[in-house]
Design an enzyme around this catalytic site. Sequence first.
Site: not given
Length: 357
Positions: A54, A233
Amino acid sequence: MKDIETTVTRRMLLAAAAVAPLAMPALALRAGPALARRVAPGVIANPLVRNRADAQVFRHTDGWYYMTGSVPEYDRLVLRRSRTLAGLATAEERVLWRHLASGPMSGFIWAPELHLVDGRWIMYFAAGPSGGGEDVFRIRTYAVACDGKDPMTGRWSVLGQFQAPWDSFNLDSTSFVHHGTRYFCWAQREPGIETNSNLYLAPLATPLTLAAPPARLSVPTLDWEIRGFKVNEAPAFLERNGKVFITYSASATDSRYCLGMVTANAQADLMKAESWTKSPVPVFATSPEHHIYGPGHNSFTVDEHGRDMLVYHARDYDKIVGDPLFDPNRHTRIQPFTYRADGTPDFGQPRANGPLT
């Protein structure tokens, strides 16, 4: 049918394990021969940083490159910086904040993003409780703030919880300024829509509150967005060539993970859903040829020469034992990209491990 938030949300696999956070046998960090190569100083090589998923990398106006990302233990917020992109590989990493002993931020935390909002350093992240009688599936977005001008030396403390439009699963927040307005973009499960998460956009009134009802930008409906889980997302914003782009990640977090993209005219009203067009195919996906699997959760930066760079995480192997979220070998990677004749980005395919050429 049971509430989808307690049955199929892929992040729940992570939260369910929060009752025993130390039992993580999947933390088998793989180096591999490609990762062990020696690289000349100043040369960018992939993976840029191992075991950081991430990943967010950006070049601030102060001349520093800042990088944060999820750690395999999902227990802390970290930050490193360097004067060069290559230097991020060996830059000292500071722990800004650790999850709490109890309460809604005591479980796993992930997907941090650093932003300078009205002159104040703020880091957004997602978190849930650790169990012990608490609802471990209550995944929400929070922020910590720095008390000084230097995020590496200042003291960080909890600012609060993002006031989302629904009290439901939400995560992966980013923020950007466009035409003088600061926006917030995030992923959330909207009641009444049978997906794991959709993408939403709204202007910010304060770092944790919205100034207007959100626009729903994307719902996972295409076949490559619903493999394993129905997921949109990890939005990331880019503006170039009179257009604005928001990339996002889709599907399960194994080799099926990939990037999609929505596009709008830079002069359009970004709060109107009809201003946005979704790419019908993934814009970045697994490359078996280069042995890079599940690229996703990206960010954008520029190199020292102003060249646009795509930052993302991926593994260099396909087969995963157990839950992919507990496999720690999602490494931060980076590569340049170009633009097509119509002004849209062409990310190509993930490059193989080793120095960028």
